[in-house]
Structures are given as structure tokens and as C-alpha cells.
Design a protein around this motif. Structure first.
Motif, PDB file in Angstrom:
ATOM      1  N   MET A 216     -19.420 -60.316 -86.486  1.00  0.00           N
ATOM      2  CA  MET A 216     -20.025 -60.014 -85.190  1.00  0.00           C
ATOM      3  C   MET A 216     -19.828 -58.520 -84.917  1.00  0.00           C
ATOM      4  O   MET A 216     -18.822 -57.936 -85.314  1.00  0.00           O
ATOM      5  CB  MET A 216     -19.314 -60.829 -84.107  1.00  0.00           C
ATOM      6  CG  MET A 216     -20.199 -61.170 -82.943  1.00  0.00           C
ATOM      7  SD  MET A 216     -19.482 -62.471 -81.932  1.00  0.00           S
ATOM      8  CE  MET A 216     -20.657 -63.809 -82.166  1.00  0.00           C
TER       9      MET A 216
ATOM     10  N   ALA B  47     -29.433 -57.589 -77.842  1.00  0.00           N
ATOM     11  CA  ALA B  47     -28.302 -57.837 -78.735  1.00  0.00           C
ATOM     12  C   ALA B  47     -27.190 -58.614 -78.020  1.00  0.00           C
ATOM     13  O   ALA B  47     -26.594 -59.545 -78.581  1.00  0.00           O
ATOM     14  CB  ALA B  47     -27.769 -56.522 -79.285  1.00  0.00           C
ATOM     15  N   TYR B  48     -26.925 -58.227 -76.771  1.00  0.00           N
ATOM     16  CA  TYR B  48     -25.854 -58.923 -76.038  1.00  0.00           C
ATOM     17  C   TYR B  48     -26.207 -60.384 -75.797  1.00  0.00           C
ATOM     18  O   TYR B  48     -25.377 -61.271 -75.955  1.00  0.00           O
ATOM     19  CB  TYR B  48     -25.569 -58.220 -74.700  1.00  0.00           C
ATOM     20  CG  TYR B  48     -24.612 -57.063 -74.836  1.00  0.00           C
ATOM     21  CD1 TYR B  48     -23.286 -57.261 -75.220  1.00  0.00           C
ATOM     22  CD2 TYR B  48     -25.023 -55.763 -74.573  1.00  0.00           C
ATOM     23  CE1 TYR B  48     -22.408 -56.202 -75.339  1.00  0.00           C
ATOM     24  CE2 TYR B  48     -24.154 -54.691 -74.689  1.00  0.00           C
ATOM     25  CZ  TYR B  48     -22.839 -54.920 -75.078  1.00  0.00           C
ATOM     26  OH  TYR B  48     -21.975 -53.889 -75.203  1.00  0.00           O
TER      27      TYR B  48
ATOM     28  N   MET C 218     -25.728 -62.377 -78.837  1.00  0.00           N
ATOM     29  CA  MET C 218     -24.310 -62.625 -79.081  1.00  0.00           C
ATOM     30  C   MET C 218     -23.790 -63.741 -78.181  1.00  0.00           C
ATOM     31  O   MET C 218     -23.071 -64.642 -78.630  1.00  0.00           O
ATOM     32  CB  MET C 218     -23.528 -61.335 -78.853  1.00  0.00           C
ATOM     33  CG  MET C 218     -22.038 -61.472 -79.151  1.00  0.00           C
ATOM     34  SD  MET C 218     -21.129 -59.926 -78.883  1.00  0.00           S
ATOM     35  CE  MET C 218     -21.004 -59.912 -77.110  1.00  0.00           C
ATOM     36  N   PHE C 219     -24.175 -63.656 -76.918  1.00  0.00           N
ATOM     37  CA  PHE C 219     -23.675 -64.673 -75.990  1.00  0.00           C
ATOM     38  C   PHE C 219     -24.209 -66.065 -76.359  1.00  0.00           C
ATOM     39  O   PHE C 219     -23.528 -67.067 -76.185  1.00  0.00           O
ATOM     40  CB  PHE C 219     -24.047 -64.324 -74.541  1.00  0.00           C
ATOM     41  CG  PHE C 219     -23.293 -63.142 -74.021  1.00  0.00           C
ATOM     42  CD1 PHE C 219     -21.921 -63.001 -74.272  1.00  0.00           C
ATOM     43  CD2 PHE C 219     -23.931 -62.148 -73.284  1.00  0.00           C
ATOM     44  CE1 PHE C 219     -21.215 -61.901 -73.794  1.00  0.00           C
ATOM     45  CE2 PHE C 219     -23.226 -61.060 -72.806  1.00  0.00           C
ATOM     46  CZ  PHE C 219     -21.875 -60.930 -73.064  1.00  0.00           C
TER      47      PHE C 219
ATOM     48  N   ARG D 287     -19.708 -54.424 -79.654  1.00  0.00           N
ATOM     49  CA  ARG D 287     -20.126 -55.280 -78.537  1.00  0.00           C
ATOM     50  C   ARG D 287     -19.030 -56.284 -78.171  1.00  0.00           C
ATOM     51  O   ARG D 287     -18.921 -56.662 -77.012  1.00  0.00           O
ATOM     52  CB  ARG D 287     -21.428 -55.994 -78.893  1.00  0.00           C
ATOM     53  CG  ARG D 287     -22.599 -55.009 -78.998  1.00  0.00           C
ATOM     54  CD  ARG D 287     -23.940 -55.604 -78.821  1.00  0.00           C
ATOM     55  NE  ARG D 287     -24.946 -54.586 -79.170  1.00  0.00           N
ATOM     56  CZ  ARG D 287     -25.447 -54.419 -80.405  1.00  0.00           C
ATOM     57  NH1 ARG D 287     -25.073 -55.223 -81.397  1.00  0.00           N
ATOM     58  NH2 ARG D 287     -26.319 -53.453 -80.625  1.00  0.00           N
TER      59      ARG D 287
ATOM     60  N   GLU E 233     -30.037 -53.081 -76.334  1.00  0.00           N
ATOM     61  CA  GLU E 233     -28.680 -53.564 -76.123  1.00  0.00           C
ATOM     62  C   GLU E 233     -28.669 -54.914 -75.435  1.00  0.00           C
ATOM     63  O   GLU E 233     -27.907 -55.817 -75.789  1.00  0.00           O
ATOM     64  CB  GLU E 233     -27.871 -52.568 -75.306  1.00  0.00           C
ATOM     65  CG  GLU E 233     -27.428 -51.330 -76.082  1.00  0.00           C
ATOM     66  CD  GLU E 233     -26.561 -51.709 -77.290  1.00  0.00           C
ATOM     67  OE1 GLU E 233     -25.501 -52.339 -77.097  1.00  0.00           O
ATOM     68  OE2 GLU E 233     -26.967 -51.367 -78.423  1.00  0.00           O
TER      69      GLU E 233
ATOM     70  N   ARG F 278     -24.746 -67.155 -79.395  1.00  0.00           N
ATOM     71  CA  ARG F 278     -23.868 -67.626 -80.483  1.00  0.00           C
ATOM     72  C   ARG F 278     -22.523 -68.081 -79.927  1.00  0.00           C
ATOM     73  O   ARG F 278     -21.950 -69.074 -80.382  1.00  0.00           O
ATOM     74  CB  ARG F 278     -23.610 -66.505 -81.491  1.00  0.00           C
ATOM     75  CG  ARG F 278     -24.724 -66.304 -82.504  1.00  0.00           C
ATOM     76  CD  ARG F 278     -24.419 -65.147 -83.432  1.00  0.00           C
ATOM     77  NE  ARG F 278     -23.337 -65.410 -84.351  1.00  0.00           N
ATOM     78  CZ  ARG F 278     -22.684 -64.465 -85.053  1.00  0.00           C
ATOM     79  NH1 ARG F 278     -23.033 -63.200 -84.923  1.00  0.00           N
ATOM     80  NH2 ARG F 278     -21.710 -64.788 -85.864  1.00  0.00           N
TER      81      ARG F 278
END
Lengths: 212, 212, 212, 212
Positions: free
Chosen positions: C152, D194-195, D198-199, C156, D191, D201
Motif C-alpha cells: 500500500m 487514490a485515497y 485505499m479506503f 498515503r 489524490e 480496500r
DNA sequence: AATGAATGAGTATTCATTCAT
DNA sequence: CATGAATGAATACTCATTCAT
């Protein structure tokens, strides 16, 4: 900003101008207090800065306004046709003396500016010296310099004439400042006449009144 | 208060006097800062006011002290036997110029006082005018006035001589007040010589250099 | 100038610092009034400017003084040996919370500076942001980043950890500002513990506490 | 007072609103000058105070008017049917960014208000925080929370998502507050994408994109 | 004698707000 | 509706002078 100010009723205009004129004349630029000016003019602090954005701007306005006023009055009396330099100077000084008697505040202000060492005053003096020099040079262009004797340095003859008369009026004014009296117009008139007569004898060619 | 001050060791005296001289010369009475003076003199605020009770008193003391000092130096050089007024004036002015060269700080201070419009400076100038007049009258008593031509008003001849020279130096000072440069002493020397030569031709009897 | 100020008896020092701290914290740089500061400190107008030559200088002094003070207190409590970033952050926040409770005025001032849009405050904030970043980077150098999972984006993950915790304390403080109550230490302690535990599960390798 | 103002011809309305918007955005509440506003709007001093009785009232009106305007524009773009919270947040932020691009003045004003430390601005911010919270709660009511994993504290997952994104935009704004540049909207877009990925996942169930 | 902390009235300038026109 | 002249309290900062030590 001039426009704003000139829209005011003239009585108030005058109160402000007089208050400022007296304050600056009495204390010089630096020590002059805008507080005193508004107090004596009977207006509020803010109003002064509504018309003139800063003390400096007020000073400059006052100066230019006064110079214009004085020049206008002067030109109203003056005859620029005279070609005889000594007669021309005589007339000039007579009118100056009359104006000084008529507008003493104005001339106190001019004298105060002339002597003021504040940098704001210096700026004005430089500009005004240049302007005065130009006016003088213009007037002097039309003079008849063939009247002068030729066996003596012309620049020094001129400096003598101008220096003597200048110093004479400076002295008279200094007397006033100390004693607080009034200019003796008749005496000054007589002296100026006598000085120019003397300079005619000293500096003009015999056929124009010079010589023994 | 003078006594107190003079009891100080002379190095400190000098530091204080110099600091004050420079400050007043540079900024004039009003803008001169006692803070700067004590900082430059390396003494405390309180001490200055211990010796001189006020800024004004300091200024007056400094002025009188400097004038006394200058007169003493002047007298050391001057020959009071000269009876020819023009030669006397010439010498006087030459010595003045020499002293200006030697003690520029001192004369900067004098010039600054002379031009200062602060009321404290005006007071001093009035007092000094009187003192200078007295000195002049004393010196003039011994002149040989028979050198002057007799067919012209004497007072006006004198006024012409003095006024011209006075105005000449005033103009030189004014130039520096405005531009901030330095006096051109060589130029002044030459001009003074030329002016006195001219006045000799104009105002003295032929047997003493007058006439064509 | 610091020297002058530190020679004062400390009770007066404190009165001045507190008065200034409160004024700046309450109104921001621009609206803070030196008049109020001297009034609340019980000193004269002149004295404030005797120590600090300008409002700006006072502000900068106060800021640097306060930052130094806070850092000193912080370092007194902090253990910089910790290599587990989450444990390190946990400790850092606990100490921060303790200090906020102990020195609320100080932290109000910091918050106020941090938000202040006056250009004087901006200058300070730029300097301080740089300083804080450096401190953080130094501390972060010694962390053991092998604890983190590698599938990951690291930046971030870090931003998530820091952003969440930062926002959490910002929210708590904003609540205070609105309701005027006090920080609930126990609650904050618990939450911080819970958040770091969660981040451990989310971001660390299984062998260091990560994973389901 | 609103009624009065809205009776004006809309061109004048706009001139006034724009002038005020720019002034407040550029200088903050305290330093904004009503003089500048009337000058730039081309109206008289009195008129401004005829419509809005005080600077504060003008500020409040402008703020509420702008918020209403922005919300209207936002609602025009927004699809409230989305039940996936991360997609919802993504869309929300994308629209925000689009609006920032389209109405930069408006958002400069909002940012300036948000950072302003003047107490008038603080009041507004408190009110707006409450309003924003309500809007958020309404929107969140319809989300499908079954998408989230169930082995982790829901409130903290939400706080992490919101805190991280909030802090991200705060940091971007702070950068410009200090450097004075412009928001890099493309960077922000990337960004945010991407965030949220990530969240997803981290916090969603495997069948909705969570897990490795 | 010497220090320098302390004073407070003074300075120019600003600005939201009022009000007569 | 619209003007802009007028207000006055507020701002940061200065500086000659005093006085306790």
C-alpha cells in the motif's frame, strides 16, 4: 482632491486655509500639529484628512495655492514692458512691498517655508527655486543690457544689485520679526529709489545715467 | 550647571559635546533626539539631564560654547590693525573659510542653527545677531573711512558691500541646504577677492584704487 | 532587547507576557491593541516600546519565547527512543494533551497564530512550519518502517494516520471553543489508543499486529 | 433589508456584491475597507449603509447569499441517489473542485472566511459548521452501511475517511494561505481518487472491493 | 555621580457610521 | 433613492523628562 475642497462653502475653506497657514508659518512643517489646525479651523480630525490625505499633501496644496495666489496678485499690478533693469527691479519691489502689507500671513508662510529644514519643505523649495529662476530669466530676457557699462564683470554687477536689495528687504523683515512692528513703506520706497539711483551711477553707461 | 559639567574628565566632556553637536547639526533642534545623543556619547539618559536640565539648555550651552570657541580661534588669526575696510573684510572672510575647513562640524552646527526654524533656534539667532552687530561695530570704529569716495552716500555703499557678500554666502549655504553637498571653499575665496576688487574700484577714492 | 526585558523582576515580566498573550490570542495580530496590553499589564505606553520596539517585535518575541517554552516542556516528558511509529505518535499526543491542560493560554495563543491571516503571522507560520517539519523529520528518521505493510502506498498510509489524529484533536478543540468546556482527557486518551490500535491492524505487517 | 437590496437593478446588485466579495476575500473581515467597496462598486458611502446597516451585516448577508448560491449550484450537479459512501464522497469532492474552478472568487471568499480569525467570521463559521453537519447527516441517512466491514468500529472508520480527506484539503488551503499560489485542482482530483480506492480496500467488505 | 526603567501627553492617520441635503 | 461631508474614537509609536536605586 482639490475639487472636493473647492466645493466647500468658501467661509469654511478660508477657515481651514487660514488655520493651516498660521500653524505652518508659526511652527514649521515638522512641529505644525494637525490637531491644532483642526481645532483652530473648528472642524473634526477626520475632515481634514477627507480633503487632504496627509499632512504633506495639505502642506503642498497650501504652498502651491498660495504661490499661485501671490503670483496672480503680482501679475495684476506688474508691467512687464519695462526694458531698463533698474526701473524694472524698482517696480517689482514696490509691488512686493504692497503685497506684503496687504497679505502678511501669506508672506509669513512663504518665509517660513523658505527657511524650513524639513525634507518636505526642501522638496518644495527646490521646485520653487527653479520656478522663480525661470520667471526671473524670462523677465530678464527682455532687458536692455546695453545700458550697462562694459568694463566690469556683468555677473558680479547683477549679483551686487540683487544681493543688496535682497539683503535690504531681509533686514527689514528681520527687524519686524524681532520688534513686531510694521513695515515702514515710505522709508523702504525711498531707500529702494536711492539704491537704484546709486546703481545707475555705478553700473550704467554715462549716456544712460552712469558715471560721476 | 556649567561648573558641574566642566568638572568631568575632559574626554567625556568632548564625547558629549561632539555627540550633541553632530545630532543637532544633522537633524536640527526639533528632530534631534536626546536618545541618540546619549547613545553616541556612551552615557546614560539620566546623566545628560543631570548636567543640562533640558534639551533646550543643552542646545543653548552648546551654542554659546561653540561661539566662544570659534571667536577665540578667530581672534587667534585675526589682525585688528587693518584700517582698510575692504582688506579687513577680505581677511575676515578668508579666516572664516579657513576655520570652516578646519572645524567643519562646528560650522555645520552654526549653519544648521542659522537656518533652523525651531523657536529655540530663533531665540538664539536673535541674541547672536545682536552680539555680532556689537563685534562688528567695535571693529568698524578703527577703520579709515577717508578711503571712500565722498560723492556717494556712505551708509548705502557699506550696505552694498555687506549685503552683497552676505547674500553671496547665504546663497552658497542655501545651495547646500537643498542639495546636501559641501561648500566649495576655493570658489568662495576667488569670488570674495573679485568682489572686493570691484568694490575698491567703485567706492574708493582714485588714489586708493577707485575709479576707472 | 531581550536582555533588557529579562532584567525586569519576574512578576512584571509575567504580567506583560500574559497581557500580550491574551490580547493576541483573543483578537489576532491586527486587532490586538497595544493600549489594552499596557492597560492589562498595568504599565505605561512608553514602557512596552522601551522593551519591544514595535508591536511586531513584541509578537515575534512572544511567539518564539512561547515555542521555546513549549518545546522545553515537551522534551522534558518525551522519550525519543521509541521506534514503533504508532507508539511514538501515541506518546506524543498524550504529552501534547497534558501540556494543553496545563498551559491553556499558551495553546490558545498558538492556535490563534496558526489561523491568523495577518502578514506578520504568516511570516511566523512559514518559519514555524519549516521548523516543525524538521523536528518531525528528525524524529521520523529513527522509526522502523519495516513494520508497515508493503502493498500500500506509504505516503498515503502516513497521511491517513496523521490526518485522522490531527483532525480528531482539531475537532476536540473546536468543540471547546464553541462550548467553552474543558478537554475530556480520559476520553481523548481512549480514543487515541483505539485509533492507533486500528491503524496497527490496518497498516502494519501481520507479524507486528497487522491484519485481521 | 434584503428586500430593499433585491429591488435594485441587478447590474448594480452584482457590482456591489462583487466589490464586497473581492474586498473581504482579499483582506479578511477586519482589514476590508468599506471605502474600497463603495469605490469599486461605484456607489456612495451612504448607499451601502442604506442597504446593509453595518459592515457586519453586509458580511453576513454576503456569506449567506454565497452559501445559498453555492449549495444551489452544488445540488444542480449532485446525484443524491448514490448509496456507496466512498463513491458519494468522491463525487461530492469532484463537484466541489469543479465549482472551485468555475467560481474562484466565491471559493476564495469561503476560504478566506474559514481562515479568518475576526470574531465576526468565527460566529459565521460556527453557524456554518452546524448547517454543514445537518446537510451531511441528511445525506448520510441514505447510505448503504452494509458495504463496510463489520469487525472494526464504524465511527472510527468514518472519522478516518473524513479526517484524512478533510485534513488533505486543509493542508492544500494552508499551503496557499502561506505561499499565495493557487489550488492545483488536477493534483487534488488524483489524490482523492487514490485515497478513496485505499479506503475501499481498507474498510469495505471483500465482496465490495475490500481486502487485498 | 551615574543608571536606565518608567511616564504620559503627544504625533499623524484610519474608518465605520451618521445625517443633512 | 442617493450623496458624500462630517464625525471622533481608535490605532501604533515617540520622546523629553523624572526618579528610585
Amino acid at each position: 482632491m482639490n475639487e472636493k475642497f473647492f466645493k466647500l462653502d468658501s467661509e469654511k475653506q478660508e477657515r481651514i486655509l487660514n488655520a493651516a497657514l498660521n500653524e505652518f508659518a508659526s511652527f514649521g512643517y515638522d512641529k505644525a500639529s494637525t490637531n491644532n489646525i483642526v481645532k483652530n479651523a473648528g472642524i473634526s480630525k477626520g475632515l481634514l484628512f477627507h480633503y487632504f490625505n496627509s499632512k504633506k499633501e495639505l502642506y503642498y496644496f497650501l504652498y502651491n495655492y498660495s504661490v499661485d495666489y501671490a503670483i496672480e496678485k503680482f501679475n495684476g499690478e506688474m508691467d512687464y514692458q519695462e526694458k531698463d533693469l533698474l526701473l524694472f527691479l524698482e517696480k517689482t519691489l514696490f509691488i512686493k512691498i504692497q503685497l506684503m502689507r496687504k497679505y502678511p500671513n501669506l508672506f509669513n508662510f512663504f518665509i517660513s517655508c523658505y527657511m524650513d529644514t524639513a525634507k518636505e519643505a526642501k522638496e518644495l523649495n527646490i521646485m520653487n527655486d527653479a520656478r522663480a529662476l525661470e520667471l526671473k530669466n524670462n523677465a530678464y530676457k527682455h532687458m536692455d543690457y546695453t545700458l550697462f557699462r562694459e568694463d566690469m564683470d556683468f555677473a558680479r554687477m547683477m549679483a551686487t544689485i540683487e544681493g543688496t536689495l535682497e539683503q535690504f528687504s531681509t533686514n527689514e523683515m528681520r527687524k519686524l520679526q524681532i520688534t513686531g512692528g510694521e513695515l515702514d513703506l515710505d522709508y523702504m520706497y525711498n531707500e529702494i529709489t536711492a539704491y537704484t539711483a546709486m546703481f545707475r551711477r555705478l553700473f550704467y553707461k554715462p549716456e544712460h545715467g552712469g558715471g560721476k
